[in-house]
Design a protein around this motif. Structure first.
Motif, PDB file in Angstrom:
ATOM      1  N   THR A   1      80.078  87.493  51.057  1.00  0.00           N
ATOM      2  CA  THR A   1      81.083  88.442  50.561  1.00  0.00           C
ATOM      3  C   THR A   1      82.456  88.238  51.188  1.00  0.00           C
ATOM      4  O   THR A   1      83.416  88.892  50.782  1.00  0.00           O
ATOM      5  CB  THR A   1      80.627  89.891  50.813  1.00  0.00           C
ATOM      6  OG1 THR A   1      80.429  90.086  52.202  1.00  0.00           O
ATOM      7  CG2 THR A   1      79.338  90.199  50.060  1.00  0.00           C
ATOM      8  N   THR A   2      82.569  87.334  52.137  1.00  0.00           N
ATOM      9  CA  THR A   2      83.841  87.071  52.806  1.00  0.00           C
ATOM     10  C   THR A   2      84.545  85.900  52.123  1.00  0.00           C
ATOM     11  O   THR A   2      83.931  84.897  51.758  1.00  0.00           O
ATOM     12  CB  THR A   2      83.609  86.726  54.291  1.00  0.00           C
ATOM     13  OG1 THR A   2      82.836  87.763  54.883  1.00  0.00           O
ATOM     14  CG2 THR A   2      84.920  86.596  55.035  1.00  0.00           C
ATOM     15  N   GLU A   3      85.855  86.023  51.987  1.00  0.00           N
ATOM     16  CA  GLU A   3      86.641  84.933  51.388  1.00  0.00           C
ATOM     17  C   GLU A   3      86.675  83.742  52.346  1.00  0.00           C
ATOM     18  O   GLU A   3      86.880  83.903  53.547  1.00  0.00           O
ATOM     19  CB  GLU A   3      88.065  85.406  51.121  1.00  0.00           C
ATOM     20  CG  GLU A   3      88.164  86.496  50.073  1.00  0.00           C
ATOM     21  CD  GLU A   3      89.596  86.919  49.862  1.00  0.00           C
ATOM     22  OE1 GLU A   3      90.516  86.081  50.021  1.00  0.00           O
ATOM     23  OE2 GLU A   3      89.803  88.084  49.542  1.00  0.00           O
ATOM     24  N   PRO A   4      86.469  82.543  51.846  1.00  0.00           N
ATOM     25  CA  PRO A   4      86.469  81.342  52.713  1.00  0.00           C
ATOM     26  C   PRO A   4      87.786  81.120  53.450  1.00  0.00           C
ATOM     27  O   PRO A   4      87.799  80.538  54.537  1.00  0.00           O
ATOM     28  CB  PRO A   4      86.194  80.196  51.747  1.00  0.00           C
ATOM     29  CG  PRO A   4      85.572  80.828  50.559  1.00  0.00           C
ATOM     30  CD  PRO A   4      86.120  82.214  50.479  1.00  0.00           C
ATOM     31  N   ALA A   5      88.897  81.584  52.914  1.00  0.00           N
ATOM     32  CA  ALA A   5      90.196  81.380  53.573  1.00  0.00           C
ATOM     33  C   ALA A   5      90.297  82.184  54.875  1.00  0.00           C
ATOM     34  O   ALA A   5      91.055  81.806  55.782  1.00  0.00           O
ATOM     35  CB  ALA A   5      91.319  81.769  52.631  1.00  0.00           C
TER      36      ALA A   5
END
Length: 99
Positions: A10-14
């Protein structure tokens, strides 16, 4: 592990600078939360609360004061015998714990 994976998904890769550090942080915090929850559960008594027992009869020592005195004296004597058998440093430690 599954919860760690779900949070990672659920976390953005950036946002993630170091995958190893990020996963370690998530897993560590989840483990600490789990330990805190287990401690809180142990502190709460889940069974029924029972009332204090009610004394319905006479106490044995009240019925027989001679027996009570005899018991007290035998306990005192046993304590003195125990102290005599201890080494001086053991005696000091024992007496410090009794105070």
């Amino acid at each position: 592990m599954q919860e760690t994976y779900l949070r990672y998904q659920t976390t953005e890769p950036a946002i993630i600078h170091s995958l190893k550090a990020y996963l370690t942080t998530i897993l560590t915090r989840l483990c600490l939360d789990h330990l805190q929850l287990a401690r809180r559960k142990r502190e709460q008594y889940m069974g029924p609360w029972l009332p204090e027992p009610i004394l319905t009869g006479e106490l044995p020592e009240a019925a027989n004061p001679e027996k009570h005195v005899e018991t007290e004296e035998s306990i005192s004597l046993a304590f003195l015998v125990l102290l005599e058998q201890l080494q001086p440093f053991e005696r000091a430690v024992f007496l410090l714990h009794e105070v």
